[in-house]
Design an enzyme around this catalytic site. Structure first.
Site, PDB file in Angstrom:
ATOM      1  N   GLN A  39       0.837  -1.201   0.000  1.00 11.43           N
ATOM      2  CA  GLN A  39       0.000   0.000   0.000  1.00 11.43           C
ATOM      3  C   GLN A  39       0.874   1.254   0.000  1.00 11.43           C
ATOM      4  O   GLN A  39       1.653   1.466   0.926  1.00 11.43           O
ATOM      5  CB  GLN A  39      -0.903  -0.015   1.228  1.00 11.43           C
ATOM      6  CG  GLN A  39      -1.581   1.294   1.567  1.00 11.43           C
ATOM      7  CD  GLN A  39      -2.577   1.722   0.518  1.00 11.43           C
ATOM      8  OE1 GLN A  39      -2.308   2.638  -0.249  1.00 11.43           O
ATOM      9  NE2 GLN A  39      -3.709   1.041   0.472  1.00 11.43           N
ATOM     10  N   GLU A  81      -8.649  -0.341   0.487  1.00 12.42           N
ATOM     11  CA  GLU A  81      -8.284  -0.361   1.906  1.00 12.42           C
ATOM     12  C   GLU A  81      -9.079   0.652   2.724  1.00 12.42           C
ATOM     13  O   GLU A  81      -9.419   0.397   3.877  1.00 12.42           O
ATOM     14  CB  GLU A  81      -6.783  -0.129   2.097  1.00 12.42           C
ATOM     15  CG  GLU A  81      -6.377  -0.266   3.553  1.00 12.42           C
ATOM     16  CD  GLU A  81      -4.893  -0.517   3.760  1.00 12.42           C
ATOM     17  OE1 GLU A  81      -4.425  -0.272   4.879  1.00 12.42           O
ATOM     18  OE2 GLU A  81      -4.229  -0.961   2.818  1.00 12.42           O
ATOM     19  N   GLU A 114      -3.853   1.689  -8.513  1.00 12.48           N
ATOM     20  CA  GLU A 114      -5.175   2.017  -7.964  1.00 12.48           C
ATOM     21  C   GLU A 114      -5.111   3.269  -7.106  1.00 12.48           C
ATOM     22  O   GLU A 114      -5.986   4.131  -7.164  1.00 12.48           O
ATOM     23  CB  GLU A 114      -5.693   0.824  -7.150  1.00 12.48           C
ATOM     24  CG  GLU A 114      -7.183   0.882  -6.829  1.00 12.48           C
ATOM     25  CD  GLU A 114      -7.486   1.392  -5.432  1.00 12.48           C
ATOM     26  OE1 GLU A 114      -8.647   1.704  -5.153  1.00 12.48           O
ATOM     27  OE2 GLU A 114      -6.539   1.491  -4.623  1.00 12.48           O
TER      28      GLU A 114
END
Length: 276
Positions: A39, A81, A114
């Site tokens: 992430q 997330e 993303e």
């Protein structure tokens, strides 16, 4: 693995095919899901998460999160997330999700892409994402720029931010200073950056004010020529002029000086920058 991977949904189809790929949504236990190790977003807006949770509570989850099964019945987030964090705060037992089959590199690249397509990444997080994409996909700055539809100079300027000292990067990560503040600080050493950062934050300096402060700092740090070859009277005169210049800069004006020790003269050039 090439960067063109992210167009993979169409890569195995004929151009004239009407076939569509249907992705099944399944219910996955929340306690079997872990965040994405790759992430790029390191700072999450807690208020934004609370607002998202309220929206989900009122209207349901309109877009399933995307997962991959990295072990039997164990899942890692590929995309979503923020939605997952919001759902956790609502204490849901299960969450609707789409399960993809991806390698580590594919997962990392998709997570980066993303997040880059969404707003809210700090300039440092964005730069780190570009660096990671280049490493994962063996890309040059030019090829990455082509793939994301940016110029090479855009990518290069983002990556330069990663040369800033860690305190400055941290401040940008938290949106305490702007990207333009960071770019200006690239002109000085790490030690000067940390000192100037405190001034910028404490005095809430604009970019222009910060640039003037940085220029004065650079001028002070520039070594002055020695005066061993001139007479005592000349040394007194030169030092007096230097002190006068310091008084002017301390008053807030931007001054640039240069000194030259010639055979029969000592030249001091003083430029006082006009305020815009």
């Amino acid at each position: 693995m090439g960067f063109s991977l992210f167009g993979r949904n169409n890569s195995n189809k004929e151009d004239n095919s009407d076939e569509t790929v249907k992705q099944n949504v399944v219910m996955v236990p929340v306690n079997t899901i872990v965040p994405n190790r790759f992430q790029p977003r390191q700072v999450f807006d807690e208020r934004g998460i609370e607002e998202l949770a309220q929206t989900i509570a009122d209207h349901g989850l309109l877009q399933p999160i995307v997962l991959r099964e990295y072990e039997d019945k164990k899942y890692e987030i590929i995309a979503g997330e923020r939605r997952f964090r919001a759902i956790n705060s609502l204490h849901w037992q299960e969450v609707p999700a789409i399960i993809e089959t991806l390698s580590d590199d594919e997962t990392a690249s998709l997570a980066l892409i993303e997040n880059l397509q969404r707003e809210g990444l700090s300039p440092i997080e964005e730069a780190q994402a570009y660096r990671s994409l280049m490493k994962l996909n063996h890309l040059t700055q030019a090829s990455l720029a082509k793939e994301i539809g940016k110029s090479q100079s855009f990518v290069a300027n983002k990556l330069r931010l990663l040369k800033l000292s860690q305190p400055v990067q941290d401040a940008m990560m938290k949106h305490e200073i702007s990207e333009r503040h960071g770019r200006a600080l690239l002109a000085v050493t790490d030690k000067q950056q940390e000192k100037l950062l405190k001034r910028i934050e404490t005095d809430h300096l604009t970019v222009k004010d910060a640039e003037r402060l940085i220029q004065r700092s650079k001028a002070k740090a520039k070594p002055k020529p020695t005066l061993h070859s001139v007479s005592a009277d000349t040394r007194v005169a030169v030092n007096t002029i230097r002190e006068s210049v310091k008084m002017v800069t301390d008053a807030g004006l931007q001054v640039q000086t240069s000194e030259e020790d010639g055979d029969d003269h000592y030249r001091i050039t003083i430029d006082i920058i006009k305020k815009s």
